[in-house]
Design a protein around this motif. Structure first.
Motif, PDB file in Angstrom:
ATOM      1  N   LYS A   1      -6.674   6.994  -6.657  1.00  0.00           N
ATOM      2  CA  LYS A   1      -7.467   5.819  -7.024  1.00  0.00           C
ATOM      3  C   LYS A   1      -7.652   4.973  -5.763  1.00  0.00           C
ATOM      4  O   LYS A   1      -6.669   4.619  -5.112  1.00  0.00           O
ATOM      5  N   TYR A   2      -8.899   4.642  -5.445  1.00  0.00           N
ATOM      6  CA  TYR A   2      -9.211   3.932  -4.205  1.00  0.00           C
ATOM      7  C   TYR A   2     -10.109   2.724  -4.474  1.00  0.00           C
ATOM      8  O   TYR A   2     -10.922   2.737  -5.385  1.00  0.00           O
ATOM      9  N   PHE A   3      -9.945   1.701  -3.632  1.00  0.00           N
ATOM     10  CA  PHE A   3     -10.846   0.560  -3.605  1.00  0.00           C
ATOM     11  C   PHE A   3     -11.580   0.640  -2.268  1.00  0.00           C
ATOM     12  O   PHE A   3     -10.942   0.787  -1.226  1.00  0.00           O
TER      13      PHE A   3
ATOM     14  N   ALA B   1     -17.152  -6.934   1.624  1.00  0.00           N
ATOM     15  CA  ALA B   1     -17.386  -6.771   0.187  1.00  0.00           C
ATOM     16  C   ALA B   1     -16.676  -5.526  -0.319  1.00  0.00           C
ATOM     17  O   ALA B   1     -16.528  -4.546   0.401  1.00  0.00           O
ATOM     18  N   TYR B   2     -16.239  -5.597  -1.564  1.00  0.00           N
ATOM     19  CA  TYR B   2     -15.596  -4.475  -2.228  1.00  0.00           C
ATOM     20  C   TYR B   2     -16.585  -3.829  -3.188  1.00  0.00           C
ATOM     21  O   TYR B   2     -17.433  -4.513  -3.765  1.00  0.00           O
TER      22      TYR B   2
ATOM     23  N   SER C   1      -9.881  -8.449  -6.578  1.00  0.00           N
ATOM     24  CA  SER C   1      -9.534  -8.552  -8.000  1.00  0.00           C
ATOM     25  C   SER C   1     -10.732  -8.252  -8.900  1.00  0.00           C
ATOM     26  O   SER C   1     -10.568  -7.931 -10.066  1.00  0.00           O
ATOM     27  N   GLU C   2     -11.944  -8.337  -8.353  1.00  0.00           N
ATOM     28  CA  GLU C   2     -13.161  -8.042  -9.116  1.00  0.00           C
ATOM     29  C   GLU C   2     -13.748  -6.687  -8.740  1.00  0.00           C
ATOM     30  O   GLU C   2     -14.815  -6.314  -9.212  1.00  0.00           O
ATOM     31  N   ALA C   3     -13.066  -5.941  -7.881  1.00  0.00           N
ATOM     32  CA  ALA C   3     -13.561  -4.644  -7.432  1.00  0.00           C
ATOM     33  C   ALA C   3     -13.354  -3.579  -8.498  1.00  0.00           C
ATOM     34  O   ALA C   3     -12.488  -3.711  -9.365  1.00  0.00           O
TER      35      ALA C   3
END
Length: 180
Positions: free
Chosen positions: A117-119, A142-143, A151-153
Motif C-alpha cells: 500500500k503506497y501514498f 500534492a498527494y 490525511s486526505e490522500a
C-alpha cells in the motif's frame, strides 16, 4: 531448487535474479550478505523473488497540461517500534524518487516495487525557486489524487507483478518565502 556441490571452505554470497522479478540475496542472521562455509557442511537457503510491480502515470496542471520535472515519491506505512509512520519506499537502498521525475509528457514511473500500500506525493521545485527568485504562486507538494494533506490522500494498493496507472493534478497556490 539449486545445489552448489564440492565447494571449498570460504566466504560466499548468494543472490537470485530473474527478468521481471525483484532480486534477492541471502543474509546470515539478518546481518550482511556474505557467509562462511566449511567443506562438508550443508546449508539450506531460501530466496524470495517478488514479481516486479510499478506505478506509472502523469502529473498535470490545473488545465490538464503535463508538468515537466516533477519528482514523484512513493510513501509506505511502517509500524516499527509500536508506532505508525511513513517512510519513502526503497528497494535495496534505491528510493522511489531515484528515477521518478516527469518527462516532457508529464509521465513518471516508479519501478522495483514490492506488493503493498503506497501514498504518492508529487513535488515540483520550479527553476525560479531553485535559484531563490520570488513568485506569487507555485505548486505545493500534492498527494494522489489531488490533496495537499496526506490525511486526505488515497492509498494505492499494488499487487505482485501489477503495474498501476494514476494521474496526479497539481493546482497553483499562493506561496511565500521567508528569510532571516
Amino acid at each position: 531448487k539449486f545445489i552448489f556441490q564440492e565447494r571449498r571452505s570460504g566466504r560466499f554470497f548468494i543472490e537470485g535474479e530473474c527478468a521481471g522479478y525483484l532480486s534477492d540475496s541471502w543474509a546470515v542472521d539478518g546481518e550482511g550478505s556474505e557467509f562462511e562455509m566449511r567443506g562438508g557442511v550443508t546449508r539450506r537457503v531460501r530466496l524470495r523473488l517478488w514479481p516486479e510491480s510499478s506505478i506509472r502515470g502523469r502529473v498535470v496542471d490545473e488545465n490538464g497540461k503535463p508538468i515537466v520535472g516533477v519528482t514523484v515519491l512513493a510513501w509506505q506505512e511502517d509500524f516499527s517500534f509500536g508506532k505508525r509512520f511513513l517512510r519513502e519506499y526503497s528497494y535495496r537502498g534505491e528510493t522511489s524518487s531515484y528515477d521518478a521525475k516527469t518527462n516532457t509528457k508529464g509521465e513518471f514511473q516508479i519501478r522495483k516495487m514490492k506488493p503493498g500500500k503506497y501514498f504518492l506525493q508529487a513535488v515540483f521545485l520550479p527553476e525560479w525557486e531553485r535559484k531563490g527568485q520570488g513568485a506569487n504562486k507555485g505548486y505545493v507538494p500534492a498527494y494522489y489524487p489531488d490533496s495537499s494533506l496526506i490525511s486526505e490522500a488515497t492509498a494505492i494498493v499494488v499487487g505482485a507483478g501489477e503495474n498501476r496507472e494514476v494521474d496526479i493534478r497539481l493546482h497553483p497556490k499562493p506561496i511565500h518565502s521567508v528569510s532571516g
